[in-house]
Design a protein around this motif. Structure first.
Motif, PDB file in Angstrom:
ATOM      1  N   HIS A 139      -5.512 108.250  -3.024  1.00 12.03           N
ATOM      2  CA  HIS A 139      -6.566 109.207  -3.365  1.00 12.03           C
ATOM      3  C   HIS A 139      -7.529 109.385  -2.181  1.00 12.03           C
ATOM      4  O   HIS A 139      -8.746 109.299  -2.325  1.00 12.03           O
ATOM      5  CB  HIS A 139      -7.296 108.774  -4.636  1.00 12.03           C
ATOM      6  CG  HIS A 139      -6.433 108.887  -5.849  1.00 12.03           C
ATOM      7  ND1 HIS A 139      -6.593 109.886  -6.788  1.00 12.03           N
ATOM      8  CD2 HIS A 139      -5.374 108.147  -6.259  1.00 12.03           C
ATOM      9  CE1 HIS A 139      -5.660 109.738  -7.730  1.00 12.03           C
ATOM     10  NE2 HIS A 139      -4.915 108.698  -7.416  1.00 12.03           N
ATOM     11  N   VAL A 140      -6.917 109.658  -1.027  1.00 13.31           N
ATOM     12  CA  VAL A 140      -7.660 109.880   0.214  1.00 13.31           C
ATOM     13  C   VAL A 140      -7.413 111.281   0.763  1.00 13.31           C
ATOM     14  O   VAL A 140      -8.353 111.982   1.140  1.00 13.31           O
ATOM     15  CB  VAL A 140      -7.291 108.820   1.277  1.00 13.31           C
ATOM     16  CG1 VAL A 140      -7.892 109.169   2.648  1.00 13.31           C
ATOM     17  CG2 VAL A 140      -7.764 107.434   0.837  1.00 13.31           C
ATOM     18  N   LEU A 141      -6.149 111.697   0.816  1.00  9.35           N
ATOM     19  CA  LEU A 141      -5.815 112.964   1.486  1.00  9.35           C
ATOM     20  C   LEU A 141      -6.563 114.159   0.916  1.00  9.35           C
ATOM     21  O   LEU A 141      -6.883 115.102   1.643  1.00  9.35           O
ATOM     22  CB  LEU A 141      -4.311 113.236   1.400  1.00  9.35           C
ATOM     23  CG  LEU A 141      -3.409 112.538   2.414  1.00  9.35           C
ATOM     24  CD1 LEU A 141      -1.978 112.986   2.223  1.00  9.35           C
ATOM     25  CD2 LEU A 141      -3.862 112.812   3.847  1.00  9.35           C
ATOM     26  N   GLU A 142      -6.850 114.132  -0.387  1.00  7.26           N
ATOM     27  CA  GLU A 142      -7.560 115.273  -0.984  1.00  7.26           C
ATOM     28  C   GLU A 142      -8.981 115.413  -0.442  1.00  7.26           C
ATOM     29  O   GLU A 142      -9.605 116.467  -0.596  1.00  7.26           O
ATOM     30  CB  GLU A 142      -7.580 115.157  -2.514  1.00  7.26           C
ATOM     31  CG  GLU A 142      -8.370 113.994  -3.072  1.00  7.26           C
ATOM     32  CD  GLU A 142      -7.553 112.734  -3.254  1.00  7.26           C
ATOM     33  OE1 GLU A 142      -7.978 111.862  -4.033  1.00  7.26           O
ATOM     34  OE2 GLU A 142      -6.481 112.615  -2.610  1.00  7.26           O
ATOM     35  N   HIS A 143      -9.498 114.369   0.205  1.00  7.04           N
ATOM     36  CA  HIS A 143     -10.857 114.392   0.761  1.00  7.04           C
ATOM     37  C   HIS A 143     -10.893 114.721   2.252  1.00  7.04           C
ATOM     38  O   HIS A 143     -11.975 114.912   2.809  1.00  7.04           O
ATOM     39  CB  HIS A 143     -11.522 113.018   0.580  1.00  7.04           C
ATOM     40  CG  HIS A 143     -11.638 112.571  -0.840  1.00  7.04           C
ATOM     41  ND1 HIS A 143     -12.685 112.947  -1.657  1.00  7.04           N
ATOM     42  CD2 HIS A 143     -10.838 111.774  -1.597  1.00  7.04           C
ATOM     43  CE1 HIS A 143     -12.532 112.397  -2.847  1.00  7.04           C
ATOM     44  NE2 HIS A 143     -11.416 111.690  -2.846  1.00  7.04           N
TER      45      HIS A 143
END
Length: 256
Positions: free
Chosen positions: A118-122
């Motif tokens: 849940h990192v790439l979306e940021h």
């Protein structure tokens, strides 16, 4: 890579992000994220693991509790996140460092596995980060929320409130990874479990904790869980998260 590649307002937002901390909520979410990591890594054994964008360390804490690896490292963009990870005294965590969001302070091929949950979306420049993690590891677990739905552009305010600037489906994530020289070995689509939905509904949103609402949560989960097993199209429509185990290859698409 210049530190100022991360926008100043983004850095400031994440510096403050973990100063107000909801331990129970974060640990509940981390439990399922850790389950997903362990699930896609079945049959694999990793000794030296790095979590990139480790947040407050909740996932590392769960993985350490489950004896997933023998050595853990963490990098995080926010001051508050770094301090919180250090304060946890997680077993077998060797290093916790602040980083600029793109440049990892490690030598080539330093790790057996990198976790990007849940990192790439940021991330403002997602391909730059993917190229950097590819430099320092051989295997990767990447998980993203499946935010993309029809008319997602009508919910911009909602997603930006969570810092989600990129939208993914399983197909679009695989496209991104394959064009950056990653090979997907295992994957998993998942639905938010009733335990998480109950916490969010009754604790976070303060809705009435009654038998009708509890039944609705269970019924919705059962229906979605059935639908996602019917076809890939329904998986992309109803699943909430997508997790992949990847390896790096020498291949990379010629962009222009």
């Amino acid at each position: 890579m210049a530190k100022e590649i991360v926008s100043e307002n983004v850095k400031t937002a994440y510096d403050d992000f973990y100063k107000t901390h909801d331990e129970a909520w974060r640990m509940l979410g981390a439990k399922y994220k850790a389950y997903h990591i362990i699930d896609v890594c079945k049959g694999q054994s990793f000794k030296k693991v790095l979590e990139v964008g480790a947040g407050d360390g909740s996932i590392l804490k769960k993985l350490s509790d489950y004896n997933f690896a023998t050595e853990y490292h963490a990098v995080e963009i926010s001051d508050s996140g770094v301090e919180h990870i250090k304060s946890r005294n997680i077993k077998n965590v060797v290093s916790v460092q602040e980083f600029d969001g793109y440049k990892l302070p490690f030598e080539d091929d330093s790790f057996d596995l990198i976790i990007l949950s849940h990192v790439l979306e940021h991330v403002e420049h997602e391909r730059l980060l993917l190229r950097e993690i590819k430099r320092v590891s051989k295997h990767f677990v990447i998980e993203v929320p499946i935010d993309y739905k029809t008319n997602v552009d009508k919910r911009i305010k909602h997603f930006l409130a969570y810092g989600h600037i990129n939208m993914y489906t399983p197909t679009s994530l695989r496209y991104l990874l394959q064009t950056e020289g990653f090979e997907v070995k295992q994957d998993l689509t998942s639905i938010i479990g009733p335990e998480v939905t109950r916490f969010n509904t009754f604790i976070n949103q303060k809705k009435p904790d009654n038998i009708i609402n509890k039944f609705k949560i269970l019924a919705q989960f059962a229906v979605k869980n059935t639908l996602v097993e019917l076809s890939d199209k329904l998986k992309e429509r109803f699943a909430n998260a997508y997790t992949v185990l990847c390896t790096k290859t020498d291949k990379q698409a010629d962009i222009f």
